[in-house]
Design a protein around this motif. Structure first.
Motif, PDB file in Angstrom:
ATOM      1  N   UNK A  17       0.823  -1.210   0.000  1.00 41.67           N
ATOM      2  CA  UNK A  17       0.000   0.000   0.000  1.00 41.67           C
ATOM      3  C   UNK A  17       0.857   1.261   0.000  1.00 41.67           C
ATOM      4  N   UNK A  18       2.162   1.111   0.149  1.00 43.17           N
ATOM      5  CA  UNK A  18       3.065   2.260   0.129  1.00 43.17           C
ATOM      6  C   UNK A  18       3.406   2.678  -1.286  1.00 43.17           C
ATOM      7  N   UNK A  19       4.150   3.747  -1.377  1.00 43.66           N
ATOM      8  CA  UNK A  19       4.511   4.339  -2.675  1.00 43.66           C
ATOM      9  C   UNK A  19       5.210   3.340  -3.598  1.00 43.66           C
ATOM     10  N   UNK A  20       6.355   2.824  -3.178  1.00 44.30           N
ATOM     11  CA  UNK A  20       7.085   1.879  -4.030  1.00 44.30           C
ATOM     12  C   UNK A  20       6.333   0.558  -4.171  1.00 44.30           C
ATOM     13  N   UNK A  21       5.663   0.143  -3.094  1.00 47.48           N
ATOM     14  CA  UNK A  21       4.920  -1.121  -3.142  1.00 47.48           C
ATOM     15  C   UNK A  21       3.806  -1.097  -4.165  1.00 47.48           C
ATOM     16  N   UNK A  22       3.136   0.052  -4.307  1.00 44.68           N
ATOM     17  CA  UNK A  22       2.073   0.177  -5.314  1.00 44.68           C
ATOM     18  C   UNK A  22       2.635   0.067  -6.725  1.00 44.68           C
ATOM     19  N   UNK A  23       3.710   0.805  -6.989  1.00 45.42           N
ATOM     20  CA  UNK A  23       4.335   0.730  -8.317  1.00 45.42           C
ATOM     21  C   UNK A  23       4.796  -0.699  -8.623  1.00 45.42           C
ATOM     22  N   UNK A  24       5.402  -1.364  -7.646  1.00 47.29           N
ATOM     23  CA  UNK A  24       5.884  -2.729  -7.862  1.00 47.29           C
ATOM     24  C   UNK A  24       4.729  -3.683  -8.112  1.00 47.29           C
ATOM     25  N   UNK A  25       3.663  -3.569  -7.336  1.00 46.77           N
ATOM     26  CA  UNK A  25       2.505  -4.453  -7.513  1.00 46.77           C
ATOM     27  C   UNK A  25       1.903  -4.302  -8.895  1.00 46.77           C
ATOM     28  N   UNK A  26       1.784  -3.048  -9.346  1.00 47.70           N
ATOM     29  CA  UNK A  26       1.206  -2.802 -10.667  1.00 47.70           C
ATOM     30  C   UNK A  26       2.091  -3.377 -11.765  1.00 47.70           C
TER      31      UNK A  26
END
Length: 355
Positions: A17-26
């Motif tokens: 749900x964090x900044x980098x985590x969102x980009x990585x998940x996408x």
């Protein structure tokens, strides 16, 4: 990309749900992975998680990595092939205010995730994301190499130095058997990109000021940092994950992912470029914090280049421009899934056959 290693793989991302985590998940979704997130609810409004509507697109267990029972149950239920561990208390200034939370989350929380992976037989690879601030920073003109001493002036930095030492110890203590998963750590510099609304970070602070018609106040204008767009280190994490999946323990070590030296800019340079690309705003030097902030920090990326074949693909100007364009569009339309995916695809095209 990445030799198609992520297609149909089960990938667990902590801190999604964090900044980098969102980009990585996408990006993992775009690569065809089956992604499960494990994280706290977003703690900012707006948030990248909300802007991408990831709650509808990525299965997520909303829980704390300090909750060992829920963490273990999640691993056993999902049976991931690979883990990207990004969950953390990631803010330097907050670590002065909440040192206990910082150490509990970053050190004990990471140990919980490592133990959950150890007890889950499906896990083959584990990328543990730390930070460039894990090094004992003597503000040298040369970049830090992976075998330089760990340290850290502030509690956040030292907690991440501890995580690096703990990861090495965990690897030697528990991951020597043939069937054990391969564990690597990834150290990245100051990451920028659309969707970061964390407190006390340069570009989010610039964007907030500009959108409130306030001057951009910077605390430490001459401080030098290795600025890079979020997709740059993420490409390194994904490449490292691929190598761990394919060759196991050969790549089970620490790697730096940072920009080339010409992308190392001062805080003042970055703030001025944000104002330039946004088309409005004014930069002022505000009151300097009484808390310690490093004046110079750089990484040596030779090891990632030589062993992984990883190199940056974006200039600092490109990184700042892409970041500002993301925020401008967000404040026009709000929903950012399609545009963020477009930036990922553009980056993939820019990399070409490199990965």
């Amino acid at each position: 990309m990445f030799n198609n290693i992520y297609k149909n793989k089960k990938v667990l991302v902590t801190g999604n749900t964090g900044f980098k985590g969102c980009w990585l998940s996408l990006w993992l979704l775009a690569l065809g992975a089956d992604v499960l997130g494990y994280a706290l609810e977003p703690d900012t409004e707006p948030s990248m998680f909300g802007a991408l509507n990831l709650k509808e697109k990525v299965k997520t267990v909303f829980a704390n990595i300090l909750d060992k029972d829920t963490l273990d149950k999640t691993f056993q239920s999902f049976q991931p092939d690979i883990v990207f561990h990004l969950a953390a208390q990631p803010l330097v200034l907050r670590s002065y205010q909440e040192p206990l939370l910082t150490y509990e989350t970053n050190v004990l929380g990471t140990l919980n995730v490592l133990l959950a992976a150890k007890n889950c037989k499906s896990v083959k690879a584990f990328v543990n994301v730390t930070t460039d601030k894990c090094y004992e920073n003597k503000e040298m003109q040369t970049g830090y190499k992976e075998d330089d001493p760990m340290g850290g002036f502030d509690m956040y930095s030292s907690s991440k130095g501890c995580v690096e030492i703990m990861s090495s110890s965990f690897r030697r203590s528990f991951l020597q058997s043939e069937n054990a998963f391969a564990l690597a750590t990834a150290r990245a510099g100051n990451v920028i990109g659309g969707g970061d609304w964390a407190q006390d970070r340069l570009i989010p602070d610039c964007i907030k000021a500009i959108n409130n018609d306030l001057p951009v106040e910077i605390r430490n204008p001459s401080a030098v940092r290795p600025w890079q767009h979020v997709l740059e280190p993420l490409s390194g994490y994904l490449l490292l994950g691929q190598k761990l999946m394919e060759a196991g323990k050969l790549y089970a070590k620490g790697y730096n992912f940072g920009p080339f030296q010409h992308s190392v800019l001062t805080v003042s340079d970055v703030a001025q470029k944000v104002v330039e690309y946004y088309g409005k705003g004014k930069v002022l030097t505000g009151k300097k914090s009484h808390l310690h902030e490093a004046g110079l920090l750089m990484l040596d990326i030779t090891k990632a280049k030589d062993e992984l074949g990883w190199t940056p693909s974006l200039s600092a100007d490109d990184a700042i421009k892409n970041t500002v364009e993301w925020y401008k569009l967000f404040y026009e339309k709000g929903s950012m899934f399609d545009y963020t995916m477009e930036q990922i695809k553009d980056y993939q095209n820019l990399c070409g056959e490199k990965y």
